[in-house]
Design an enzyme around this catalytic site. Structure first.
Site, PDB file in Angstrom:
ATOM      1  CD  GLU A 100    -103.252  73.764 -74.403  1.00  0.00           C
ATOM      2  OE1 GLU A 100    -102.972  73.703 -75.755  1.00  0.00           O
ATOM      3  OE2 GLU A 100    -102.111  73.928 -73.656  1.00  0.00           O
ATOM      4  CB  CYS A 124     -95.657  85.470 -65.668  1.00  0.00           C
ATOM      5  SG  CYS A 124     -95.922  86.181 -64.075  1.00  0.00           S
ATOM      6  CB  CYS A 127     -95.885  82.779 -68.092  1.00  0.00           C
ATOM      7  SG  CYS A 127     -97.227  81.763 -68.727  1.00  0.00           S
ATOM      8  CD  GLU A 178    -102.480  83.697 -58.438  1.00  0.00           C
ATOM      9  OE1 GLU A 178    -102.967  82.998 -58.309  1.00  0.00           O
ATOM     10  OE2 GLU A 178    -101.041  83.477 -59.144  1.00  0.00           O
ATOM     11  CB  SER A 231     -94.930  81.404 -59.336  1.00  0.00           C
ATOM     12  OG  SER A 231     -95.218  80.067 -60.096  1.00  0.00           O
ATOM     13  CG  HIS A 233     -90.085  82.069 -60.898  1.00  0.00           C
ATOM     14  ND1 HIS A 233     -90.054  80.710 -61.346  1.00  0.00           N
ATOM     15  CD2 HIS A 233     -91.662  81.954 -61.606  1.00  0.00           C
ATOM     16  CE1 HIS A 233     -91.486  80.254 -61.464  1.00  0.00           C
ATOM     17  NE2 HIS A 233     -91.868  80.690 -61.346  1.00  0.00           N
ATOM     18  CG  ASN A 307     -90.210  73.282 -70.488  1.00  0.00           C
ATOM     19  OD1 ASN A 307     -89.055  72.830 -70.418  1.00  0.00           O
ATOM     20  ND2 ASN A 307     -90.246  73.561 -68.751  1.00  0.00           N
ATOM     21  CB  CYS A 350     -92.857  74.573 -66.821  1.00  0.00           C
ATOM     22  SG  CYS A 350     -93.006  75.821 -65.221  1.00  0.00           S
TER      23      CYS A 350
END
Length: 362
Positions: A100, A124, A127, A178, A231, A233, A307, A350
């Site tokens: 995608e 993760c 995700c 990644e 990233s 976080h 999200n 995301c």
């Protein structure tokens, strides 16, 4: 004079080759170096689908190319449009897997979020792509063809439907996978994207995001004139270990030290991405810790409201909490932005990229 050439048994995809590699390929076929540069000047023209269209190449050489090689395209993508104008493309690869890609239009730019792998090995926990598991790396052509397909989509889009320009202006390696675990192919794809005879993007408009593969960061900075996004976080190893298993291999302090020594231009800054997770990493104390830990790193910070995705336990904090976090960082003189979520209604935001086939299996 044309040399006698033995035809290769297995044809190669010329879009897997940088311009330097095309020069080498042409020379192996008994041609002068400039023929490789001529091939590059044809491969990425949207109207060119056959070697016979490469009219400044001798017929005998065009025949030789067709015997030894091909150049691939992504045709007939699955297209989903979000209410906010984002477009998600699903591309079926030669082996049946689907990746995608997301086009994010704004009045002054079109940012394309591209994938570098089928699935992702990093696991993760917030995700959806991480839940797919890892299948394989994308080839350079599979990476670059995402950009070519989006370019062609925009060129054919009616003017009244365009939100931004009629071309791809920015590329971010923030889709599935990644990028630094597929470094060779990512570097080749960047070479093609930034080559004037290729897709002619400036490195300042390309961003590569990593969850923190420290071992490959320096090489990216040395070989590719692009922007780096991290990233992050979390501000401590305990939380980051829980959210991002990569932290067990490359702990937070090691990652931040690699950022301090990262080779980049004088006016460049690293983008730290920080997903806001309610009750996990969003306190004022964590904001102050983040401000302290990022000292001496030229950077900007992107706060990303989470999200929410089906099957995952995380929630986004309220905007009041996010603004408080932002204000603490701004008081410490950081440039801090809150990313507006785009494409949520088509699962294009995301952390939401995961092909339906894999989602149904998991």
């Amino acid at each position: 004079m044309q040399e006698e050439i033995t035809t290769n048994r297995e044809k190669i995809d010329l879009k897997n080759l940088s311009q330097d590699q095309l020069v080498e390929f042409a020379e192996k076929l008994g041609q002068p170096a400039f023929r490789g540069r001529q091939i590059m000047s044809w491969l990425y023209r949207p109207e060119v689908r056959d070697f016979e269209q490469m009219t400044d190449l001798a017929k005998v050489f065009r025949k030789l190319l067709a015997e030894n090689s091909f150049f691939s395209h992504f045709d007939d993508p699955i297209i989903e449009r979000a209410k906010d104008g984002c477009v998600k493309f699903g591309f079926r690869l030669h082996d049946g897997h689907v990746i995608e890609t997301v086009l994010i239009p704004e009045p002054d730019r079109n940012t394309l979020c591209i994938s570098s792998q089928v699935g992702c090995a990093m696991k993760c926990t917030f995700c959806m792509t991480g839940g797919m598991g890892f299948t394989r790396n994308l080839t350079p052509s599979e990476i670059v063809n995402q950009v070519c397909a989006a370019r062609d989509f925009l060129a054919n889009e009616p003017a009244d439907k365009l939100i931004g320009p009629d071309r791809v202006t920015n590329v971010v390696y923030m889709g599935m996978g990644e990028p630094l675990n597929n470094l060779e192919n990512v570097l080749t794809s960047i070479s093609i994207l930034t080559e004037q005879k290729g897709l002619d993007l400036t490195g300042r408009r390309i961003t590569v995001s990593t969850c923190g593969i420290v071992a490959n960061m320096a090489r990216l900075g040395q070989e590719a004139p692009v922007n780096l996004a991290i990233s992050l976080h979390a501000v401590d190893d305990k939380t980051r270990d829980m959210l991002m298993p990569v932290n067990n291999r490359y702990p937070l302090d090691e990652l931040l030290e690699a950022c301090r020594t990262y080779p980049m231009g004088k006016r460049r800054r690293i983008m730290f991405e920080y997903i806001m997770l309610a009750g996990i990493n969003d306190s004022d104390t964590e904001a102050r810790t983040l401000a302290r830990k990022l000292q001496e790193i030229p950077c900007k910070i992107n706060l990303i409201p989470y999200n929410e995705s089906p099957g995952l336990p995380y929630k986004s904090p309220g905007m009041k909490r996010i603004l408080s976090f932002q204000n603490i960082l701004r008081e410490a003189n950081y440039s801090v932005f809150i990313r507006n979520s785009r494409g949520e209604d088509i699962a294009a935001a995301c952390g939401q990229l995961a092909t339906d086939e894999t989602t149904k299996q998991s």
